[in-house]
Design a protein around this motif. Sequence first.
Motif, PDB file in Angstrom:
ATOM      1  N   ALA A  15       0.826  -1.206   0.000  1.00 40.24           N
ATOM      2  CA  ALA A  15       0.000   0.000   0.000  1.00 40.24           C
ATOM      3  C   ALA A  15       0.863   1.260   0.000  1.00 40.24           C
ATOM      4  O   ALA A  15       0.468   2.275  -0.585  1.00 40.24           O
ATOM      5  N   ASP A  16       2.035   1.210   0.623  1.00 38.56           N
ATOM      6  CA  ASP A  16       2.921   2.382   0.638  1.00 38.56           C
ATOM      7  C   ASP A  16       3.381   2.743  -0.769  1.00 38.56           C
ATOM      8  O   ASP A  16       3.462   3.924  -1.114  1.00 38.56           O
ATOM      9  N   ALA A  17       3.689   1.755  -1.594  1.00 41.55           N
ATOM     10  CA  ALA A  17       4.107   2.019  -2.974  1.00 41.55           C
ATOM     11  C   ALA A  17       2.972   2.683  -3.750  1.00 41.55           C
ATOM     12  O   ALA A  17       3.186   3.646  -4.490  1.00 41.55           O
ATOM     13  N   LEU A  18       1.773   2.190  -3.556  1.00 39.10           N
ATOM     14  CA  LEU A  18       0.613   2.773  -4.227  1.00 39.10           C
ATOM     15  C   LEU A  18       0.375   4.207  -3.758  1.00 39.10           C
ATOM     16  O   LEU A  18       0.090   5.098  -4.559  1.00 39.10           O
ATOM     17  N   THR A  19       0.552   4.449  -2.481  1.00 39.08           N
ATOM     18  CA  THR A  19       0.397   5.803  -1.929  1.00 39.08           C
ATOM     19  C   THR A  19       1.458   6.743  -2.493  1.00 39.08           C
ATOM     20  O   THR A  19       1.160   7.888  -2.828  1.00 39.08           O
ATOM     21  N   ARG A  20       2.689   6.250  -2.618  1.00 38.42           N
ATOM     22  CA  ARG A  20       3.755   7.093  -3.204  1.00 38.42           C
ATOM     23  C   ARG A  20       3.380   7.495  -4.628  1.00 38.42           C
ATOM     24  O   ARG A  20       3.573   8.645  -5.021  1.00 38.42           O
ATOM     25  N   TRP A  21       2.834   6.571  -5.405  1.00 33.42           N
ATOM     26  CA  TRP A  21       2.439   6.891  -6.777  1.00 33.42           C
ATOM     27  C   TRP A  21       1.273   7.870  -6.779  1.00 33.42           C
ATOM     28  O   TRP A  21       1.280   8.850  -7.509  1.00 33.42           O
ATOM     29  N   ARG A  22       0.284   7.621  -5.964  1.00 33.56           N
ATOM     30  CA  ARG A  22      -0.887   8.496  -5.910  1.00 33.56           C
ATOM     31  C   ARG A  22      -0.488   9.909  -5.475  1.00 33.56           C
ATOM     32  O   ARG A  22      -1.088  10.888  -5.909  1.00 33.56           O
ATOM     33  N   SER A  23       0.529  10.014  -4.643  1.00 39.14           N
ATOM     34  CA  SER A  23       0.942  11.305  -4.082  1.00 39.14           C
ATOM     35  C   SER A  23       1.967  12.052  -4.929  1.00 39.14           C
ATOM     36  O   SER A  23       2.317  13.195  -4.600  1.00 39.14           O
ATOM     37  N   ASP A  24       2.468  11.448  -5.979  1.00 37.99           N
ATOM     38  CA  ASP A  24       3.482  12.080  -6.813  1.00 37.99           C
ATOM     39  C   ASP A  24       2.921  13.361  -7.442  1.00 37.99           C
ATOM     40  O   ASP A  24       1.846  13.345  -8.064  1.00 37.99           O
ATOM     41  N   ALA A  25       3.645  14.463  -7.314  1.00 35.72           N
ATOM     42  CA  ALA A  25       3.162  15.765  -7.788  1.00 35.72           C
ATOM     43  C   ALA A  25       2.952  15.790  -9.303  1.00 35.72           C
ATOM     44  O   ALA A  25       1.945  16.334  -9.792  1.00 35.72           O
ATOM     45  N   GLU A  26       3.847  15.194 -10.065  1.00 38.67           N
ATOM     46  CA  GLU A  26       3.706  15.190 -11.521  1.00 38.67           C
ATOM     47  C   GLU A  26       2.518  14.308 -11.948  1.00 38.67           C
ATOM     48  O   GLU A  26       1.775  14.649 -12.870  1.00 38.67           O
ATOM     49  N   HIS A  27       2.326  13.204 -11.254  1.00 41.01           N
ATOM     50  CA  HIS A  27       1.179  12.335 -11.513  1.00 41.01           C
ATOM     51  C   HIS A  27      -0.123  13.075 -11.179  1.00 41.01           C
ATOM     52  O   HIS A  27      -1.093  13.006 -11.934  1.00 41.01           O
ATOM     53  N   HIS A  28      -0.118  13.795 -10.090  1.00 46.02           N
ATOM     54  CA  HIS A  28      -1.303  14.568  -9.701  1.00 46.02           C
ATOM     55  C   HIS A  28      -1.653  15.612 -10.765  1.00 46.02           C
ATOM     56  O   HIS A  28      -2.821  15.783 -11.123  1.00 46.02           O
ATOM     57  N   ALA A  29      -0.646  16.281 -11.296  1.00 47.58           N
ATOM     58  CA  ALA A  29      -0.885  17.275 -12.352  1.00 47.58           C
ATOM     59  C   ALA A  29      -1.460  16.604 -13.602  1.00 47.58           C
ATOM     60  O   ALA A  29      -2.369  17.141 -14.248  1.00 47.58           O
ATOM     61  N   ALA A  30      -0.956  15.414 -13.950  1.00 46.24           N
ATOM     62  CA  ALA A  30      -1.480  14.679 -15.106  1.00 46.24           C
ATOM     63  C   ALA A  30      -2.937  14.269 -14.870  1.00 46.24           C
ATOM     64  O   ALA A  30      -3.759  14.315 -15.794  1.00 46.24           O
ATOM     65  N   GLN A  31      -3.254  13.876 -13.648  1.00 45.58           N
ATOM     66  CA  GLN A  31      -4.643  13.521 -13.314  1.00 45.58           C
ATOM     67  C   GLN A  31      -5.572  14.718 -13.527  1.00 45.58           C
ATOM     68  O   GLN A  31      -6.657  14.571 -14.110  1.00 45.58           O
ATOM     69  N   GLN A  32      -5.146  15.862 -13.059  1.00 44.59           N
ATOM     70  CA  GLN A  32      -5.963  17.070 -13.224  1.00 44.59           C
ATOM     71  C   GLN A  32      -6.167  17.388 -14.700  1.00 44.59           C
ATOM     72  O   GLN A  32      -7.278  17.707 -15.127  1.00 44.59           O
ATOM     73  N   ARG A  33      -5.112  17.301 -15.485  1.00 44.49           N
ATOM     74  CA  ARG A  33      -5.235  17.571 -16.915  1.00 44.49           C
ATOM     75  C   ARG A  33      -6.134  16.526 -17.585  1.00 44.49           C
ATOM     76  O   ARG A  33      -6.924  16.850 -18.471  1.00 44.49           O
ATOM     77  N   GLY A  34      -6.031  15.280 -17.137  1.00 44.76           N
ATOM     78  CA  GLY A  34      -6.884  14.224 -17.675  1.00 44.76           C
ATOM     79  C   GLY A  34      -8.364  14.515 -17.458  1.00 44.76           C
ATOM     80  O   GLY A  34      -9.180  14.370 -18.379  1.00 44.76           O
ATOM     81  N   ARG A  35      -8.721  14.945 -16.259  1.00 46.21           N
ATOM     82  CA  ARG A  35     -10.118  15.292 -15.972  1.00 46.21           C
ATOM     83  C   ARG A  35     -10.567  16.499 -16.791  1.00 46.21           C
ATOM     84  O   ARG A  35     -11.706  16.564 -17.245  1.00 46.21           O
ATOM     85  N   ALA A  36      -9.663  17.445 -16.996  1.00 46.40           N
ATOM     86  CA  ALA A  36     -10.010  18.665 -17.724  1.00 46.40           C
ATOM     87  C   ALA A  36     -10.080  18.454 -19.243  1.00 46.40           C
ATOM     88  O   ALA A  36     -10.909  19.085 -19.907  1.00 46.40           O
ATOM     89  N   GLU A  37      -9.244  17.549 -19.789  1.00 48.26           N
ATOM     90  CA  GLU A  37      -9.103  17.461 -21.246  1.00 48.26           C
ATOM     91  C   GLU A  37      -9.315  16.082 -21.865  1.00 48.26           C
ATOM     92  O   GLU A  37      -9.878  15.987 -22.947  1.00 48.26           O
ATOM     93  N   TRP A  38      -8.806  15.019 -21.241  1.00 46.17           N
ATOM     94  CA  TRP A  38      -8.678  13.752 -21.944  1.00 46.17           C
ATOM     95  C   TRP A  38      -9.717  12.687 -21.638  1.00 46.17           C
ATOM     96  O   TRP A  38      -9.904  11.772 -22.430  1.00 46.17           O
ATOM     97  N   TYR A  39     -10.381  12.779 -20.486  1.00 44.68           N
ATOM     98  CA  TYR A  39     -11.283  11.693 -20.105  1.00 44.68           C
ATOM     99  C   TYR A  39     -12.740  12.126 -20.142  1.00 44.68           C
ATOM    100  O   TYR A  39     -13.117  13.132 -19.544  1.00 44.68           O
ATOM    101  N   GLU A  40     -13.522  11.339 -20.858  1.00 46.06           N
ATOM    102  CA  GLU A  40     -14.975  11.487 -20.837  1.00 46.06           C
ATOM    103  C   GLU A  40     -15.492  10.928 -19.515  1.00 46.06           C
ATOM    104  O   GLU A  40     -16.360  11.506 -18.878  1.00 46.06           O
ATOM    105  N   SER A  41     -14.930   9.787 -19.124  1.00 43.65           N
ATOM    106  CA  SER A  41     -15.265   9.168 -17.838  1.00 43.65           C
ATOM    107  C   SER A  41     -14.152   8.191 -17.474  1.00 43.65           C
ATOM    108  O   SER A  41     -13.388   7.745 -18.332  1.00 43.65           O
TER     109      SER A  41
END
Length: 126
Positions: free
Chosen positions: A74-100
């Motif tokens: 679970a710690d490895a998964l948390t490190r990935w979820r918490s990565d700042a660059e990954h978080h920025a990509a998630q935000q861009r995905g919701r704004a631009e790339w994902y319908e759902s």
Amino acid sequence: MSDHQDAPVTPVEAYEPPYYVAVFTSVRTENETGYAETSARMEELVKDVPGFLGMDHAKTPGGLSITVGYFRDADALTRWRSDAEHHAAQQRGRAEWYESYTLHVAKVERSHAFTRGEASPAPSAG
């Protein structure tokens, strides 16, 4: 994540449980701007997370994409979820790339594998 048309088609190996999976299922918008580059960067970045075990991808002809990430704990998964660059990509995905999309996280309690030509399935707990 990115398309792997030139990569050999093999699933991530069966690891000794327990470990964790993050199953990301998505339908994309028609906007492709920056997606391939960001996807490739995320694949590169997640490989540096201690405890990352691998990733499988699939896409249906109708446009449903599934990415499964495998993590030792679970710690490895948390490190990935918490990565700042990954978080920025998630935000861009919701704004631009994902319908759902959906994200399912699960603890794997049983795992085995089969490869034609091998004597028996890889051992697993459970």
